[in-house]
Design an enzyme around this catalytic site. Structure first.
Site, PDB file in Angstrom:
ATOM      1  N   MET A 184      13.591 -31.319 -44.954  1.00  0.00           N
ATOM      2  CA  MET A 184      12.444 -31.945 -45.596  1.00  0.00           C
ATOM      3  C   MET A 184      11.722 -33.065 -45.311  1.00  0.00           C
ATOM      4  SD  MET A 184      13.917 -30.551 -49.253  1.00  0.00           S
ATOM      5  CE  MET A 184      15.555 -31.126 -49.146  1.00  0.00           C
ATOM      6  N   LYS A 185      12.486 -33.993 -44.725  1.00  0.00           N
ATOM      7  CA  LYS A 185      11.869 -35.208 -44.661  1.00  0.00           C
ATOM      8  C   LYS A 185      11.002 -35.340 -43.368  1.00  0.00           C
ATOM      9  CE  LYS A 185      15.713 -38.051 -46.693  1.00  0.00           C
ATOM     10  NZ  LYS A 185      16.563 -36.936 -47.124  1.00  0.00           N
TER      11      LYS A 185
END
Length: 414
Positions: A184-185
């Protein structure tokens, strides 16, 4: 093993929540757009996916729990963990029934090997060492590997900040017995993480789909996040009526729901506290796994390094501030741009009110971790503000963000 109490890790009630501030005007994490699928001609960007066998899960914290399970960590065992951390790194250790033993780090976030050695020598039943590549900058991984080999310890390499990167000719994630990362980062996805091992097979990690509701929610949330930040305008226009109908239907369902319903996605996707073992057996969504295949790592690596340097050049000389890292070495592909500030609380509030997507890693350390445990960790948790440098930022968004930071740091004068 049981689910830990969220009361151990939630922020104090007096601390403002994200709802107390305007929505960020710039995406804090990559937002889906047509540019997400562009290719770049830069050099290859090694990633944790190149390090070994992979299992795709829904979050980094789930991957940590699975790694501990594969190591056989359980009640009575001790895991050496960094004193500079977020709760998601420690919750799985407690869930496993083990005891987290916090070791010191230095002001530049590198591990204090002497302190690790002293704690390992003085403490019975130490079974594993967790080491974090903070902000994408690697630890002394060959030394940590040798340390663990000499003492018969497992090494868990935490690449939540370093999906991309290499050190000494090997991709990050190659040094640990197990390594974890957070998709997600780095990718335009709503959920995702991975468990990787270069030294052990992962045949025992069996995963299954979380269901059609989960798959649908992940896809829609990822698309809607792009809409929120002005991406995919044509698709937004085409889907305006279906999205409005979906939102109206969901409102009706929530209004008539009695009792708590099972979550369609893990709390980690919305930045929530707590570790839910129900997600240990769930595979990352088809959408997220597809994004890991089609999003260009070359472009991601090239733009993250370019945007980091741009922020460095613009913010390095601000009064009362300095970049946490003075250089960007080859092989480092940063998660964010961390800025060390003398008056972080004032600056943080001003920037959040202006809609700047500033975040703070390790803002809430585990209960009992204070300056007597590691003064550097406490200092970093209080003074480091982080600004996005991801590949989906537009030039105008970076310009606006820089102007806002400079104005706040200079007392309103750009």
């Amino acid at each position: 093993m049981g689910k830990i109490s969220i009361s151990d890790v939630k922020p104090p009630a007096a601390v403002p929540s994200p709802a107390d501030y305007p929505r960020s005007r710039v995406p804090v994490a990559p937002a889906l757009s047509l540019a997400s699928f562009l290719r770049a001609g830069g050099p290859p960007a090694p990633s944790i996916l190149d390090a070994g066998q992979v299992r795709f899960v829904t979050s980094g914290r789930v991957a940590i729990a699975l790694a501990l399970r594969e190591m056989g960590v359980g009640p009575g065992d001790v895991v050496l963990v960094p004193s500079y951390h977020c709760a998601s790194m420690i919750e799985p250790v407690v869930w496993a029934g083990a005891t987290p033993l916090f070791y010191r780090i230095r002001p530049d976030t590198t591990v204090d090997l002497d302190d690790i050695a002293a704690k390992a020598a003085a403490t019975p039943h130490v079974k594993a060492l967790m080491a974090t590549n903070y902000y994408g900058f690697h630890q002394p991984l060959p030394a940590l590997r040798a340390f663990c080999d000499e003492r018969g310890l497992y090494l868990l390499e935490d690449c939540a900040h370093s999906f991309l990167g290499e050190h000494a000719g090997k991709p990050l994630g190659s040094y640990g017995d197990y390594a974890i990362a957070s998709s997600m980062k780095f990718f335009p996805v709503y959920e995702g993480g991975c468990l990787v091992s270069a030294r052990h097979r992962l045949d025992g990690v069996a995963l299954q789909s979380a269901g059609a509701g989960f798959e649908t929610k992940v896809l829609l949330n990822s698309i809607e996040n792009g809409f929120d930040y002005g991406r995919l305008p044509l698709l937004r226009a085409l889907l305006a009526l279906p999205m409005a109908a979906k939102n109206a239907l969901w409102g009706v369902i929530k209004a008539h729901r009695h009792g708590a319903a099972p979550a369609l996605a893990p709390g980690s996707s919305d930045g929530g506290f707590g570790f839910d073992p129900a997600w240990l057996t769930k595979r990352s969504s088809l959408y997220s796994r597809l994004m890991l295949r089609v999003v260009s790592r070359r472009r991601m690596g090239e733009l993250r390094r370019r945007n980091w340097r741009r922020l460095y050049d613009a913010l390095a000389a601000l009064p009362g501030c300095r970049p946490l890292f003075a250089t960007l070495p080859d092989g480092v592909y940063p998660w964010v741009f961390p800025l060390l500030c003398d008056e972080p609380h004032v600056l943080f509030r001003q920037l959040k009110q202006a809609g700047v997507p500033v975040i703070r890693f390790g803002e809430y350390l585990w209960p009992g971790v204070d300056a007597t445990v590691c003064e550097h960790s406490v200092d970093l948790s209080r003074r480091v503000l982080q600004f996005p440098c991801h590949q989906e930022l537009r030039d105008g968004e970076i310009d606006w963000m820089i102007a806002q930071v400079r104005a706040s740091a200079n007392g309103g004068v750009r």
